[in-house]
Design a protein around this motif. Structure first.
Motif, PDB file in Angstrom:
ATOM      1  N   SER A 284       0.802  -1.266   0.066  1.00 18.98           N
ATOM      2  CA  SER A 284       0.011  -0.088   0.023  1.00 18.98           C
ATOM      3  C   SER A 284       0.750   1.173  -0.086  1.00 18.98           C
ATOM      4  O   SER A 284       0.337   2.273  -0.526  1.00 18.98           O
ATOM      5  CB  SER A 284      -1.040   0.086   1.293  1.00 18.98           C
ATOM      6  OG  SER A 284      -0.417   0.253   2.369  1.00 18.98           O
TER       7      SER A 284
ATOM      8  N   GLU B 112       1.429   2.988  -3.271  1.00 16.80           N
ATOM      9  CA  GLU B 112       0.489   3.418  -4.128  1.00 16.80           C
ATOM     10  C   GLU B 112       0.327   4.953  -3.705  1.00 16.80           C
ATOM     11  O   GLU B 112      -0.668   5.769  -4.416  1.00 16.80           O
ATOM     12  CB  GLU B 112      -0.784   2.828  -3.479  1.00 16.80           C
ATOM     13  CG  GLU B 112      -0.972   1.343  -3.947  1.00 16.80           C
ATOM     14  CD  GLU B 112      -2.266   0.585  -3.413  1.00 16.80           C
ATOM     15  OE1 GLU B 112      -3.077   1.214  -2.836  1.00 16.80           O
ATOM     16  OE2 GLU B 112      -2.302  -0.673  -3.650  1.00 16.80           O
ATOM     17  N   ASP B 113       1.076   5.524  -2.826  1.00 19.07           N
ATOM     18  CA  ASP B 113       1.102   7.022  -2.764  1.00 19.07           C
ATOM     19  C   ASP B 113       2.376   7.414  -2.121  1.00 19.07           C
ATOM     20  O   ASP B 113       3.354   6.858  -2.500  1.00 19.07           O
ATOM     21  CB  ASP B 113       0.089   7.399  -1.528  1.00 19.07           C
ATOM     22  CG  ASP B 113       0.433   6.511  -0.241  1.00 19.07           C
ATOM     23  OD1 ASP B 113       1.591   6.221  -0.062  1.00 19.07           O
ATOM     24  OD2 ASP B 113      -0.488   6.250   0.598  1.00 19.07           O
TER      25      ASP B 113
END
Length: 322
Positions: free
Chosen positions: A28, A31-32
Motif C-alpha cells: 500500500s 500507491e502514494d
C-alpha cells in the motif's frame, strides 16, 4: 474464567494471516507518496514540536509555567538555559525538515543543510523578544476587551485565544523564514487544543483579541490590522477553493483594517474583500464585498412566528431550576 487454551485459536489464526497482511500493508505504501520517503528519518517529530512550544510558553511566562522560583540572582541563568534548550531542539527539527525538502535534489549536501538549519534557527531565536512583546499586547487586549477577565494571570492561564495566538505568532515567524511543515504542525496543534484554526501564513497586527474563540477560522492570505476583535465562529476565508493548487500564491482571503469588531458566526470571504477601519460587523453576516470605513453592518432581525400549540398546565410544585 477463560483458560489460555481457549484464546489459542485466535492467536493461531492471526499467525496464519500475519505474513500476507504485512505484505499487503507494505504494498500500500507504493500507491502514494509515502512510499518515496517511508524509509527516511527526515521527518519532524510531533512530540518534539509540542515540547518546543511548551518551552517557549515557559520562556514567555516563567512565573506561570516555570519549573522553579525566580530570583534576581538566578533569572538570567534560568532564561539562558531555556533559550539553549529551545534552540537545540528547534535546530534539529528544522534540519530534519530541510533534509526532507532537499533529499531528492542534486544540490543536497549534509553540511549545507546543517548550516542552513543553524542560520534559520538563530534568526528565529532573535525574534522571540518581539513575539513576547506582541503577546503582552494581546493579553492586554483580552483584559481591556473582556469585563469577565479578573486579571491578566487568569487570561494567561486559561484563555484559549491567547494560547492560539502564542502558537500562531511563533509559527508565523518560522513560516516567514521558509521553514516547511513545522509552522502548520504548530498551528494545527493549537487548533486541536482550542478549536481556533489560524493558518501560519496569515498576517495579524498588534492588540488582537479573540473572545471565546471556538470555531474561528483565519485563512493563509488574511491580513488583519491592529486593535481587531473577533468573536466565536468567525470565518475569514476564500470564496472558492475549486482551483486547488492553481490558487497557491494568490490573495484568497479578506483584509480586516484597524479597530474592527466582528461578532459571532460571521463569514467574510474573498481576497478582494476589505473591511474598512473602525467598522462593526454584527453577528451572522455573510460578506463577500468590501465595506467602507466606519460602517455598521447587521442582518435584519428575523420575524419570529409561532403557530399552533396549546397552553400547558404546570404543576404547582414544579421546580424550574431542574
Amino acid at each position: 474464567m477463560k483458560s489460555g487454551k481457549q484464546e489459542e485459536p485466535v492467536s493461531r489464526e492471526f499467525n496464519q494471516c500475519i505474513t500476507p497482511l504485512t505484505q499487503e500493508m507494505v504494498e500500500s505504501y507504493h500507491e502514494d507518496d509515502a512510499y518515496t520517503t517511508y524509509t527516511s528519518t527526515a521527518l519532524p517529530n510531533r512530540n518534539e514540536i509540542i515540547g518546543i512550544l511548551c518551552d517557549i510558553r515557559e520562556l514567555f511566562y516563567p512565573r506561570h509555567y516555570g519549573s522553579r522560583e525566580l530570583f534576581n540572582c538566578t533569572i538570567q541563568y534560568y532564561i539562558g538555559d531555556i533559550l539553549m534548550r529551545i534552540e537545540e531542539k528547534l535546530h534539529k527539527q528544522i534540519r530534519l525538515c530541510l533534509m526532507r525538502k532537499y533529499e531528492n535534489s542534486e544540490k543536497y549536501q549534509v553540511q549545507a543543510v546543517a548550516d542552513e538549519a543553524a542560520q534559520i534557527s538563530c534568526a528565529f531565536m532573535k525574534t522571540l523578544p518581539k513575539i513576547r512583546t506582541h503577546m503582552a499586547q494581546d493579553v492586554q487586549a483580552a483584559y481591556d476587551g473582556d469585563p469577565a477577565a479578573a486579571d491578566k494571570d487568569q487570561i494567561i492561564f486559561s484563555y484559549p485565544g491567547v494560547f492560539a495566538m502564542m502558537v500562531f505568532r511563533v509559527a508565523h515567524e518560522l513560516y516567514q523564514l521558509g521553514v516547511p511543515i513545522i509552522p502548520r504542525m504548530m498551528t494545527e496543534y493549537a487548533h486541536s487544543r482550542t478549536g481556533i484554526d489560524i493558518n501560519p501564513g496569515a498576517t495579524i497586527g498588534k492588540y488582537f483579541f479573540m473572545d471565546h474563540g471556538t470555531g474561528i477560522v483565519i485563512g493563509e492570505t488574511t491580513i488583519i490590522g491592529d486593535y481587531v476583535k473577533l468573536y466565536q465562529g468567525v470565518t475569514l476565508g476564500a470564496l472558492s477553493t475549486r482551483g486547488g493548487q492553481n490558487l497557491r500564491g494568490h490573495k484568497r482571503h479578506p483584509t480586516i483594517e484597524d479597530n474592527v469588531t466582528i461578532y459571532s458566526n460571521v463569514s467574510i470571504l474573498g481576497g478582494e474583500t476589505v473591511i474598512g477601519h473602525d467598522s462593526i460587523i454584527g453577528g451572522n453576516c455573510f460578506i463577500t464585498q468590501s465595506v467602507p470605513a466606519g460602517s455598521k453592518v447587521s442582518v435584519k432581525n428575523p420575524e419570529l412566528q409561532v403557530e399552533g400549540g396549546e397552553p400547558q398546565e404546570v404543576e404547582e410544585n414544579f421546580d424550574w431550576a431542574n
